[in-house]
Scaffold this motif. Structure first.
Motif, PDB file in Angstrom:
ATOM      1  N   CYS A   1       0.641  -1.319   0.024  1.00  0.00           N
ATOM      2  CA  CYS A   1       0.029  -0.105  -0.030  1.00  0.00           C
ATOM      3  C   CYS A   1       0.835   1.163  -0.065  1.00  0.00           C
ATOM      4  CB  CYS A   1      -1.048   0.024   1.195  1.00  0.00           C
ATOM      5  SG  CYS A   1      -0.050  -0.102   2.812  1.00  0.00           S
ATOM      6  N   ASP A   2       2.107   1.188   0.098  1.00  0.00           N
ATOM      7  CA  ASP A   2       3.086   2.312   0.330  1.00  0.00           C
ATOM      8  C   ASP A   2       2.868   3.491  -0.810  1.00  0.00           C
ATOM      9  OD1 ASP A   2       4.386   0.803  -1.023  1.00  0.00           O
ATOM     10  OD2 ASP A   2       6.302   1.260  -0.314  1.00  0.00           O
ATOM     11  N   PHE A   3       2.544   2.967  -2.138  1.00  0.00           N
ATOM     12  CA  PHE A   3       2.740   3.969  -3.255  1.00  0.00           C
ATOM     13  C   PHE A   3       1.011   4.570  -3.519  1.00  0.00           C
ATOM     14  CE2 PHE A   3       1.828  -0.285  -4.616  1.00  0.00           C
ATOM     15  CZ  PHE A   3       0.719  -0.168  -5.920  1.00  0.00           C
ATOM     16  N   PHE A   4       0.108   4.071  -2.754  1.00  0.00           N
ATOM     17  CA  PHE A   4      -1.279   4.637  -2.910  1.00  0.00           C
ATOM     18  C   PHE A   4      -1.398   6.000  -2.035  1.00  0.00           C
ATOM     19  CE2 PHE A   4      -2.275   0.100  -3.064  1.00  0.00           C
ATOM     20  CZ  PHE A   4      -2.781   0.009  -4.449  1.00  0.00           C
ATOM     21  N   PRO A   5      -1.751   6.835  -2.445  1.00  0.00           N
ATOM     22  CA  PRO A   5      -1.902   8.078  -1.854  1.00  0.00           C
ATOM     23  C   PRO A   5      -2.709   8.063  -0.874  1.00  0.00           C
ATOM     24  CG  PRO A   5      -2.495   8.650  -4.309  1.00  0.00           C
ATOM     25  CD  PRO A   5      -2.621   7.055  -4.048  1.00  0.00           C
ATOM     26  N   GLU A   6      -2.490   8.738   0.394  1.00  0.00           N
ATOM     27  CA  GLU A   6      -3.184   8.756   1.844  1.00  0.00           C
ATOM     28  C   GLU A   6      -4.612   9.094   1.496  1.00  0.00           C
ATOM     29  OE1 GLU A   6      -2.704  10.215   6.273  1.00  0.00           O
ATOM     30  OE2 GLU A   6      -1.328  10.802   4.771  1.00  0.00           O
TER      31      GLU A   6
ATOM     32  N   LEU B   1       3.892  -5.275   6.011  1.00  0.00           N
ATOM     33  CA  LEU B   1       3.047  -4.948   5.460  1.00  0.00           C
ATOM     34  C   LEU B   1       2.224  -3.802   6.468  1.00  0.00           C
ATOM     35  CD1 LEU B   1       1.501  -7.499   2.837  1.00  0.00           C
ATOM     36  CD2 LEU B   1       3.045  -5.617   2.530  1.00  0.00           C
ATOM     37  N   TYR B   2       2.012  -4.391   7.662  1.00  0.00           N
ATOM     38  CA  TYR B   2       1.665  -3.756   8.722  1.00  0.00           C
ATOM     39  C   TYR B   2       2.405  -2.409   8.936  1.00  0.00           C
ATOM     40  CZ  TYR B   2      -0.145  -2.008  13.298  1.00  0.00           C
ATOM     41  OH  TYR B   2      -0.547  -1.341  14.303  1.00  0.00           O
TER      42      TYR B   2
ATOM     43  N   ALA C   1       2.978   3.347   8.434  1.00  0.00           N
ATOM     44  CA  ALA C   1       4.041   4.644   8.000  1.00  0.00           C
ATOM     45  C   ALA C   1       3.563   5.319   6.901  1.00  0.00           C
ATOM     46  CB  ALA C   1       5.487   3.805   7.440  1.00  0.00           C
ATOM     47  N   SER C   2       2.318   4.634   6.303  1.00  0.00           N
ATOM     48  CA  SER C   2       1.794   5.382   4.785  1.00  0.00           C
ATOM     49  C   SER C   2       0.842   6.174   5.211  1.00  0.00           C
ATOM     50  CB  SER C   2       1.672   4.336   3.986  1.00  0.00           C
ATOM     51  OG  SER C   2       2.890   3.612   3.428  1.00  0.00           O
ATOM     52  N   TYR C   3      -0.004   5.718   6.322  1.00  0.00           N
ATOM     53  CA  TYR C   3      -1.283   6.273   6.562  1.00  0.00           C
ATOM     54  C   TYR C   3      -1.209   6.748   8.020  1.00  0.00           C
ATOM     55  CZ  TYR C   3      -2.107   4.039   2.293  1.00  0.00           C
ATOM     56  OH  TYR C   3      -1.649   3.781   0.963  1.00  0.00           O
ATOM     57  N   LYS C   4      -2.463   7.148   8.483  1.00  0.00           N
ATOM     58  CA  LYS C   4      -2.407   7.728   9.874  1.00  0.00           C
ATOM     59  C   LYS C   4      -2.850   6.414  10.737  1.00  0.00           C
ATOM     60  CE  LYS C   4      -4.702  12.076   9.183  1.00  0.00           C
ATOM     61  NZ  LYS C   4      -6.064  12.668   8.657  1.00  0.00           N
ATOM     62  N   GLU C   5      -2.120   6.161  11.748  1.00  0.00           N
ATOM     63  CA  GLU C   5      -2.191   4.706  12.590  1.00  0.00           C
ATOM     64  C   GLU C   5      -3.398   4.634  12.877  1.00  0.00           C
ATOM     65  OE1 GLU C   5       0.541   2.442  15.923  1.00  0.00           O
ATOM     66  OE2 GLU C   5       1.355   4.394  15.022  1.00  0.00           O
ATOM     67  N   GLU C   6      -4.280   5.267  13.233  1.00  0.00           N
ATOM     68  CA  GLU C   6      -5.734   5.171  13.674  1.00  0.00           C
ATOM     69  C   GLU C   6      -6.475   4.477  12.697  1.00  0.00           C
ATOM     70  OE1 GLU C   6      -5.514   9.540  13.057  1.00  0.00           O
ATOM     71  OE2 GLU C   6      -4.221   8.055  14.222  1.00  0.00           O
ATOM     72  N   ILE C   7      -6.273   4.615  11.591  1.00  0.00           N
ATOM     73  CA  ILE C   7      -7.023   4.093  10.109  1.00  0.00           C
ATOM     74  C   ILE C   7      -6.768   2.629   9.797  1.00  0.00           C
ATOM     75  CG2 ILE C   7      -7.733   6.437   9.585  1.00  0.00           C
ATOM     76  CD1 ILE C   7      -6.196   5.572   6.834  1.00  0.00           C
ATOM     77  N   VAL C   8      -5.340   2.339  10.325  1.00  0.00           N
ATOM     78  CA  VAL C   8      -4.986   0.838  10.058  1.00  0.00           C
ATOM     79  C   VAL C   8      -5.320  -0.193  11.116  1.00  0.00           C
ATOM     80  CG1 VAL C   8      -2.948  -0.283   9.572  1.00  0.00           C
ATOM     81  CG2 VAL C   8      -2.990   1.846   9.102  1.00  0.00           C
TER      82      VAL C   8
END
Length: 141
Positions: A50-55, A97-98, A103-110
């Motif tokens: 997921c690291d290349f998808f825009p937040e 992956l986690y 690292a790519s998104y706000k931690e609260e949405i993962v």
């Protein structure tokens, strides 16, 4: 939206990785291809990274986790070569992956979900559907 199908039919890859026996993803082309779909909303993206998808694309990210023994058997059944098997198992052990998601998104949405049994798969589907239902209620008022 199952990304592997879109990648292959849209030829959104840049060569072939002989060592892993798979196409090499052209991340920029994938983002360009999906941008309009994602802007419309209501899209679930199924992919193993997921690291290349825009937040801005996601309100929640679910990371499926699997016991290494179960994962090994699944990947072996798919015909993965030894290197690909070992690398995928190491990724699971080290939560790659986690960590990529947090690292790519706000931690609260993962969110992490177990994915070992058919029952867990059904529970995951129900949990995701409940989340969607609640999100729609919260955002369509």
């Amino acid at each position: 939206m199952q990304l592997p199908n879109i990648l292959l039919t849209g030829e959104l890859y840049d060569g072939y990785d002989e060592e892993y026996d798979c196409p090499i993803l052209d991340e920029d082309r994938v983002v360009d291809e999906l941008e309009n779909h994602m802007r419309e909303g209501g899209v679930i993206v199924d992919y193993h990274g997921c690291d290349f998808f825009p937040e801005r694309w996601f309100h929640i990210v679910f990371v499926l986790r699997t016991d290494n023994t179960i994962l090994y058997k699944r990947l072996e059944t798919r015909g993965y070569n030894e290197k690909k098997l070992k690398d995928n198992i190491q990724c699971e052990i080290f939560q790659v992956l986690y960590e990529e998601a947090t690292a790519s998104y706000k931690e609260e949405i993962v969110q992490q979900l177990p994915s070992n049994t058919p029952e867990e798969l059904e529970d995951n589907i129900n949990q995701i559907l409940k989340w969607i239902e609640q999100w729609v209620k919260d955002n369509n008022s």
